[in-house]
Structure formats: C-alpha cells, structure tokens
Design a protein around this motif. Sequence first.
Motif, PDB file in Angstrom:
ATOM      1  N   GLU A  21       0.835  -1.211   0.000  1.00 19.93           N
ATOM      2  CA  GLU A  21       0.000   0.000   0.000  1.00 19.93           C
ATOM      3  C   GLU A  21       0.865   1.255   0.000  1.00 19.93           C
ATOM      4  O   GLU A  21       0.563   2.227  -0.712  1.00 19.93           O
ATOM      5  CB  GLU A  21      -0.931  -0.024   1.212  1.00 19.93           C
ATOM      6  N   VAL A  22       1.925   1.250   0.772  1.00 12.34           N
ATOM      7  CA  VAL A  22       2.835   2.400   0.802  1.00 12.34           C
ATOM      8  C   VAL A  22       3.466   2.603  -0.575  1.00 12.34           C
ATOM      9  O   VAL A  22       3.564   3.739  -1.072  1.00 12.34           O
ATOM     10  CB  VAL A  22       3.907   2.215   1.889  1.00 12.34           C
ATOM     11  N   ASP A  23       3.891   1.531  -1.219  1.00 17.25           N
ATOM     12  CA  ASP A  23       4.458   1.654  -2.567  1.00 17.25           C
ATOM     13  C   ASP A  23       3.431   2.245  -3.534  1.00 17.25           C
ATOM     14  O   ASP A  23       3.779   3.059  -4.400  1.00 17.25           O
ATOM     15  CB  ASP A  23       4.918   0.289  -3.073  1.00 17.25           C
ATOM     16  N   ALA A  24       2.167   1.854  -3.380  1.00 16.42           N
ATOM     17  CA  ALA A  24       1.121   2.390  -4.247  1.00 16.42           C
ATOM     18  C   ALA A  24       0.910   3.883  -4.006  1.00 16.42           C
ATOM     19  O   ALA A  24       0.656   4.646  -4.950  1.00 16.42           O
ATOM     20  CB  ALA A  24      -0.184   1.625  -4.022  1.00 16.42           C
ATOM     21  N   LEU A  25       1.015   4.320  -2.754  1.00 19.22           N
ATOM     22  CA  LEU A  25       0.908   5.751  -2.446  1.00 19.22           C
ATOM     23  C   LEU A  25       2.084   6.529  -3.022  1.00 19.22           C
ATOM     24  O   LEU A  25       1.914   7.638  -3.553  1.00 19.22           O
ATOM     25  CB  LEU A  25       0.839   5.952  -0.930  1.00 19.22           C
ATOM     26  N   LEU A  26       3.261   5.970  -2.936  1.00 20.59           N
ATOM     27  CA  LEU A  26       4.443   6.631  -3.516  1.00 20.59           C
ATOM     28  C   LEU A  26       4.288   6.786  -5.027  1.00 20.59           C
ATOM     29  O   LEU A  26       4.672   7.812  -5.593  1.00 20.59           O
ATOM     30  CB  LEU A  26       5.704   5.835  -3.184  1.00 20.59           C
ATOM     31  N   ASP A  27       3.686   5.787  -5.684  1.00 21.35           N
ATOM     32  CA  ASP A  27       3.458   5.880  -7.123  1.00 21.35           C
ATOM     33  C   ASP A  27       2.413   6.930  -7.473  1.00 21.35           C
ATOM     34  O   ASP A  27       2.373   7.411  -8.613  1.00 21.35           O
ATOM     35  CB  ASP A  27       3.025   4.523  -7.677  1.00 21.35           C
ATOM     36  N   LEU A  28       1.577   7.296  -6.491  1.00 21.37           N
ATOM     37  CA  LEU A  28       0.615   8.386  -6.690  1.00 21.37           C
ATOM     38  C   LEU A  28       1.235   9.752  -6.373  1.00 21.37           C
ATOM     39  O   LEU A  28       0.520  10.753  -6.312  1.00 21.37           O
ATOM     40  CB  LEU A  28      -0.614   8.170  -5.796  1.00 21.37           C
ATOM     41  N   GLU A  29       2.546   9.768  -6.164  1.00 21.51           N
ATOM     42  CA  GLU A  29       3.311  10.995  -5.899  1.00 21.51           C
ATOM     43  C   GLU A  29       3.058  11.567  -4.511  1.00 21.51           C
ATOM     44  O   GLU A  29       3.258  12.767  -4.284  1.00 21.51           O
ATOM     45  CB  GLU A  29       3.018  12.067  -6.964  1.00 21.51           C
ATOM     46  N   PHE A  30       2.622  10.742  -3.562  1.00 19.24           N
ATOM     47  CA  PHE A  30       2.530  11.170  -2.173  1.00 19.24           C
ATOM     48  C   PHE A  30       3.916  11.158  -1.538  1.00 19.24           C
ATOM     49  O   PHE A  30       4.756  10.308  -1.858  1.00 19.24           O
ATOM     50  CB  PHE A  30       1.640  10.217  -1.359  1.00 19.24           C
ATOM     51  N   GLU A  31       4.139  12.101  -0.639  1.00  9.90           N
ATOM     52  CA  GLU A  31       5.198  11.944   0.360  1.00  9.90           C
ATOM     53  C   GLU A  31       4.585  11.142   1.507  1.00  9.90           C
ATOM     54  O   GLU A  31       3.527  11.516   2.012  1.00  9.90           O
ATOM     55  CB  GLU A  31       5.678  13.298   0.884  1.00  9.90           C
ATOM     56  N   VAL A  32       5.230  10.061   1.917  1.00  9.55           N
ATOM     57  CA  VAL A  32       4.627   9.158   2.891  1.00  9.55           C
ATOM     58  C   VAL A  32       5.488   9.083   4.148  1.00  9.55           C
ATOM     59  O   VAL A  32       6.703   8.886   4.068  1.00  9.55           O
ATOM     60  CB  VAL A  32       4.458   7.742   2.302  1.00  9.55           C
ATOM     61  N   GLU A  33       4.824   9.258   5.299  1.00 10.76           N
ATOM     62  CA  GLU A  33       5.477   9.028   6.588  1.00 10.76           C
ATOM     63  C   GLU A  33       4.828   7.816   7.240  1.00 10.76           C
ATOM     64  O   GLU A  33       3.604   7.768   7.388  1.00 10.76           O
ATOM     65  CB  GLU A  33       5.341  10.244   7.518  1.00 10.76           C
ATOM     66  N   VAL A  34       5.636   6.829   7.610  1.00  9.98           N
ATOM     67  CA  VAL A  34       5.152   5.626   8.280  1.00  9.98           C
ATOM     68  C   VAL A  34       5.497   5.714   9.757  1.00  9.98           C
ATOM     69  O   VAL A  34       6.633   6.060  10.123  1.00  9.98           O
ATOM     70  CB  VAL A  34       5.788   4.360   7.666  1.00  9.98           C
ATOM     71  N   PHE A  35       4.537   5.410  10.599  1.00 10.30           N
ATOM     72  CA  PHE A  35       4.724   5.404  12.052  1.00 10.30           C
ATOM     73  C   PHE A  35       4.539   3.959  12.528  1.00 10.30           C
ATOM     74  O   PHE A  35       3.456   3.385  12.366  1.00 10.30           O
ATOM     75  CB  PHE A  35       3.722   6.336  12.730  1.00 10.30           C
ATOM     76  N   CYS A  36       5.587   3.385  13.126  1.00  5.89           N
ATOM     77  CA  CYS A  36       5.547   1.968  13.487  1.00  5.89           C
ATOM     78  C   CYS A  36       6.410   1.714  14.723  1.00  5.89           C
ATOM     79  O   CYS A  36       7.078   2.621  15.237  1.00  5.89           O
ATOM     80  CB  CYS A  36       6.041   1.114  12.324  1.00  5.89           C
TER      81      CYS A  36
END
Length: 388
Positions: A21-36
């Motif tokens: 899902e994160v890879d799919a968001l990156l392909d939509l040109e989002f900057e992504v922050e993951v909290f884990c």
Amino acid sequence: MRPRAAVVRCHYFRDTRVRREVDALLDLEFEVEVFCLRDAGESSREQRGALLIRRLPLRHRAGAGAARLLAEYASFFVLAMILISWRAARRPFELVQVNSVPDALVFVTVLARARGARVLLDLQEPMPEFFATKFEVTMSHPAVRLVAGLEQAAIRFAAHVITPTEPMRREFVRRGADPHKISVVMDGADEQVFVPSSAHGEAYSRFVIVSHGTIEPQYGLDTLIRAAAQLRDELPDFEVRIIGDGSQREELRALAASLGLERWVHFSDGFVPEDELIRLLSSASLGVVAMKRDRFRDLTIAGKMFDFVALGIPMVVSRTRSVEEIFGSDCYEGFVPDQPEDLARAIRRLHDDRLRAKALTENAHERVRPIAWPVQRRRYQEIARGDR
C-alpha cells in the motif's frame, strides 16, 4: 508540492500488505510518513526518497497476554497520536491511513483529521473474532462486545474502510456498518517481486515442503510437524522448511525433536529478507497453509496463498469458509484443519501425483488473475485518491 500521507501500522516491515500500500501511495506521488514500532537494531528515523519511516521506541513481546497486549497498544496509541498530531500541525496531511489491529488505533488521527486529513482505515482482521479466539471466550463476552463496539465506532470515524475479504466486509455490515463505506482490497503477492528464482526446480531432487510467516498456534504448524512424523518412513525424499518467527517457534522445535524429526524438519533463523524468502520458496515442491479453523479464520485469508500462486507452487490448504469462497476446491489440495492424518494424506497425494499438483497450480493461477495485486492496487489507489 507533493501531497502528504501518513500510514500507521505497529509492525510495518513484517506486513507485506501495508508495504504494498505504501508503494502504491508513492506511485501516486505522495510523500509518505510511516509510524511503526522499533525493533532491535533499527534506527528511529529512516529516509528512503519520498518515504520517511518513524519508529517509536516500543517493542512487541511475542506471546503476550491480554494485559501486556493492552499496555502495548495503549503506549503505541499515545506516542503515535502525539507524533502524528505534531507532524500535522507543522504541515497538514491530505491522507492518514491506519492499519489495524487494534481498530481503535484510528483515533490517533483525531487532530490530523481536524487539520483536514482524510482518514482511511484498513481493517486487516476482525478484532472481535480475533479477541474471542485468542483468549478463548465467547462472542457474547463483555470484553468482546466492547471490542465490537470499538470496531463500529472506528468505522464510523473513518472516511472510508478497506478490508481483505468479502466475508469480513459482510460481518462488519452485519454488526451495523454502512456498506457503502467499506471496500474489499484483497491481499496478493506483487508479481513483479514474487518471481521464481533460479532455485526453481531444485525440488525435483528432493520433495521440499514449505510454510512461511508468523509462527503462532493459530497457524497450525504443529499439525504439519505431526503429519511429517507420519510421512517419514514412506516419503524418504521429503523435507519440511518452516520460515519465520513467533511465540511458538521454540515449542515447535521441541515437538519436532520429541518426534525424532531433526533430519526432516528445519527452521529458519527468524524472518528472512524478501529476496531470500523468494529464493527459499522457489525451491519448494509444495506450500502448506495449515490454519486452524474457528470463527476468526473463517473470515480471513492467509496472504501466503497468493505468494505460492505467484511462484507456481502447488498448495495444501486447510479448509475454511473464506478459502473455499475465494479460491474454490480445484485450486489446492484441501484437508481438515487440525488433523495431521488428513494433512499427511493430502501431502502424499500431491507427492505421488505431480500431474494433479500441476493442474491445481494452473487453476489457482487462473483464479487469482482477476483478483491479483495489480487489480487490487488500482482499486486501492482509487480509494486513496478519494475516487470511491
């Protein structure tokens, strides 16, 4: 300026679904922050291009009881809420996605939502059934009813909800959720990543049986080991490889030793990197999914089934409602959950009938084609953009 998305998941690197899902968001040109959560040896902050991973200073203890689990979830909830609220205050997120469990984790987004974020909830598991089966209580138990109430509150709070199976979606709706707010985005191996390696074919000199993932009682690996004990004398060329880690690992090692199976049953040294996992799976003759059957596993599906299909590995799978509904009986050799004798029969059948094993594999590939990850990925991206 690129839109911003936050993704909250306790165990990020162990969860192939959220990583896809994160890879799919990156392909939509989002900057992504993951909290884990932060595991031993990991840094608190890691930048990978447009992806920023923020690891909170907490660790999960495998096999924890109810009180310990509650404390872990509460601590993660508080720290995640503080950090996400601080980040949203500096620059608002367009999207915040929370992947359960627990469902109530979605409420860490309350301030981010107030700053304009659209909240997407991925209900990866049905929490009431998970709680009831894990702690061996009935669905009418007050604690389970509380969990069910939190589930419905979480669904109402989110702008949209995704979940991996149609049986889960139906159960959420049966408990009162708005059916228009919930979409099914199934699990599935990324077929651009899960490509058979050059090791494919080694299995023909030895019958290699694999099972991979988290090693917990509900996954039925004790059934696999007991089945191996029945096959030892009649299938001298077989080997069982258990790849992964979890609270039951040492118990299963002891079980294999007590049955005199050290030569036949082998364990990896914990979880392995994805490229190593693909290499190990590609050398397999057979994949086993030995889930126990209960109300929880009747709603869920094991993601490892999609890994086996992508790699062209025939499967022996315990029969559950969701497996039979999603795949159909002509895609795998089925057996009765928690019955070593029937699992041994199923393994023996595919060992002796390679044409049947090939036919099952081809059927599974055709069944998965219209629901494979490329299809699910497009559906997920439409939801992330707010098109649904």
